[in-house]
Design an enzyme around this catalytic site. Structure first.
Site, mmCIF file in Angstrom:
data_model
loop_
_atom_site.group_PDB
_atom_site.id
_atom_site.type_symbol
_atom_site.label_atom_id
_atom_site.label_comp_id
_atom_site.label_asym_id
_atom_site.label_seq_id
_atom_site.Cartn_x
_atom_site.Cartn_y
_atom_site.Cartn_z
ATOM 1 N N ASN A 1 0.854 -1.193 0.000
ATOM 2 C CA ASN A 1 0.000 0.000 0.000
ATOM 3 C C ASN A 1 0.887 1.239 0.000
ATOM 4 O O ASN A 1 1.504 1.565 1.013
ATOM 5 C CB ASN A 1 -0.887 -0.021 1.260
ATOM 6 C CG ASN A 1 -1.748 1.225 1.369
ATOM 7 O OD1 ASN A 1 -1.980 1.921 0.381
ATOM 8 N ND2 ASN A 1 -2.226 1.515 2.568
ATOM 9 N N LYS B 1 -0.029 4.273 -0.232
ATOM 10 C CA LYS B 1 -0.714 5.456 0.317
ATOM 11 C C LYS B 1 -0.547 6.637 -0.651
ATOM 12 O O LYS B 1 -0.574 6.421 -1.860
ATOM 13 C CB LYS B 1 -0.182 5.776 1.717
ATOM 14 C CG LYS B 1 -0.112 4.542 2.606
ATOM 15 C CD LYS B 1 0.101 4.870 4.042
ATOM 16 C CE LYS B 1 0.410 3.602 4.801
ATOM 17 N NZ LYS B 1 0.152 3.703 6.215
ATOM 18 N N HIS C 1 -9.523 1.126 4.933
ATOM 19 C CA HIS C 1 -8.235 1.344 5.593
ATOM 20 C C HIS C 1 -8.427 2.292 6.777
ATOM 21 O O HIS C 1 -9.222 3.231 6.710
ATOM 22 C CB HIS C 1 -7.218 1.922 4.596
ATOM 23 C CG HIS C 1 -5.822 1.912 5.133
ATOM 24 N ND1 HIS C 1 -5.377 2.879 6.005
ATOM 25 C CD2 HIS C 1 -4.806 1.043 4.961
ATOM 26 C CE1 HIS C 1 -4.119 2.592 6.345
ATOM 27 N NE2 HIS C 1 -3.753 1.489 5.724
ATOM 28 N N GLU D 1 -6.775 4.676 7.894
ATOM 29 C CA GLU D 1 -6.567 6.117 7.650
ATOM 30 C C GLU D 1 -7.825 6.744 7.074
ATOM 31 O O GLU D 1 -8.114 7.917 7.329
ATOM 32 C CB GLU D 1 -5.348 6.318 6.732
ATOM 33 C CG GLU D 1 -4.059 6.073 7.496
ATOM 34 C CD GLU D 1 -2.896 5.597 6.649
ATOM 35 O OE1 GLU D 1 -2.956 5.679 5.412
ATOM 36 O OE2 GLU D 1 -1.914 5.117 7.244
ATOM 37 N N GLU E 1 -5.394 -4.983 10.912
ATOM 38 C CA GLU E 1 -4.424 -3.905 11.064
ATOM 39 C C GLU E 1 -4.741 -3.104 12.326
ATOM 40 O O GLU E 1 -5.599 -2.199 12.288
ATOM 41 C CB GLU E 1 -4.489 -2.966 9.860
ATOM 42 C CG GLU E 1 -4.154 -3.615 8.551
ATOM 43 C CD GLU E 1 -3.502 -2.618 7.605
ATOM 44 O OE1 GLU E 1 -2.320 -2.806 7.302
ATOM 45 O OE2 GLU E 1 -4.148 -1.637 7.228
ATOM 46 N N GLY F 1 2.280 2.352 10.666
ATOM 47 C CA GLY F 1 3.201 3.471 10.443
ATOM 48 C C GLY F 1 3.914 3.948 11.689
ATOM 49 O O GLY F 1 4.459 5.052 11.717
ATOM 50 N N SER G 1 3.352 -1.968 10.519
ATOM 51 C CA SER G 1 4.808 -1.902 10.733
ATOM 52 C C SER G 1 5.528 -3.202 10.370
ATOM 53 O O SER G 1 6.479 -3.603 11.051
ATOM 54 C CB SER G 1 5.120 -1.479 12.175
ATOM 55 O OG SER G 1 4.638 -0.173 12.419
HETATM 56 C C1 PEP Z 1 -0.756 0.218 6.005
HETATM 57 O O1 PEP Z 1 -0.570 1.046 5.134
HETATM 58 O O2 PEP Z 1 -1.850 -0.284 6.167
HETATM 59 C C2 PEP Z 1 0.357 -0.178 6.864
HETATM 60 C C3 PEP Z 1 0.261 -1.292 7.540
HETATM 61 O O3 PEP Z 1 1.428 0.663 6.905
HETATM 62 P P1 PEP Z 1 2.838 0.351 7.641
HETATM 63 O O4 PEP Z 1 3.338 -0.936 7.078
HETATM 64 O O5 PEP Z 1 3.688 1.516 7.269
HETATM 65 O O6 PEP Z 1 2.558 0.260 9.094
#
Ligand code: PEP
Length: 246
Positions: free
Chosen positions: A8, A10, A90, A92, A163, A169, A209
């Protein structure tokens, strides 16, 4: 079964040149690349092995000719660009842009009705975790998201990405043991919802992460069907190491 990794990007990178370079570095079997909408068409041209994803989709799917929804992108438009997968819900979008469980349900339905494989993100906030509400939150998110889905019979194999919001992040991933326990819990919930009665076999990914150092700790478990990777999927050195692990 082989594990799936979803990259992803983003709202990255800033230029098409960088996007193409990242796409080439990530072009492997069992990888789904979800670039920003603006790069999808050009990224599609360079992919030979990786599959194409999108980061979001609108819930209305007007007939050919489009619809009056300024700024939105329909499932059919994505499909026409050879997109196969779409991330829905997601965190975000849920927490920074106010997307509700009901909106997520509508998007999930639009995706599956159009034949896009949905990657439904669910996860609890830190506050919810600390209040002992993780399971309740996941159950609510999952139940609402799937509520509209029962009439569809597209033989898709949807993905759920667990998640935890606090792990995204932050460099602070959920422990592999706890991620495993939660993924088992999610799979039990899916059984209770009898989603397989509708022709679905749902795979569950971990996200939050993940990087080249810790990926193996998650995907070594048979119940963990892969991972959703954000930040690390934007670094070519990391990509090289990650794709060797699947
Ligand atoms: C994400 O974009 O859903 C994500 C898990 O990002 P990261 O790997 O940076 O934590």
């Amino acid at each position: 079964m082989s594990k799936l990794l979803v990259f992803n990007w983003k709202m990255n990178p800033a230029t098409l040149e960088e996007a193409i370079s990242l796409a080439k570095a990530s072009d492997q079997e069992n990888i789904v690349i979800a670039p920003p909408f603006v790069f999808i068409e050009e990224v599609a041209k360079v992919l030979k092995k990786a599959r194409l994803g999108a980061q979001d989709v609108f819930w209305e799917n007007p007939p050919a000719g489009g619809g009056a929804f300024t700024g939105e992108v329909s499932a059919q438009e994505l499909k026409n660009l050879c997109v196969e997968y779409v991330i829905v819900g997601h965190s975000e979008r849920r927490h920074k842009l106010g997307e509700t469980d009901e909106i997520v349900a509508k998007k999930l339905k639009a995706a599956t009705d159009t034949g896009l494989v949905p990657i439904l993100c669910i996860g609890e906030t830190e506050e919810e975790k600390n209040a002992g509400k993780r399971e309740a939150v996941l159950e609510r998110q999952l139940k609402t998201a799937l509520s509209d889905l029962q009439l569809t019979t597209n033989n898709l194999q949807p993905f759920v990405a667990y998640e935890p919001v606090w792990a995204i992040g932050t460099g602070n991933p959920e422990t592999p043991e706890s991620a495993l326990a939660t993924i088992k819990f999610i799979k039990e919930l899916l059984k209770n919802f009898r989603i397989s009665d509708f022709g679905f076999r749902v795979s569950v990914l971990y996200g939050g992460s993940v990087n080249s150092q810790n990926l193996q700790d998650y995907i070594k478990y048979k119940e963990v069907d892969g991972a959703l990777v954000g930040g690390a999927s934007l670094q070519e050195e990391e990509i090289k190491k990650i794709i060797k692990l699947i």
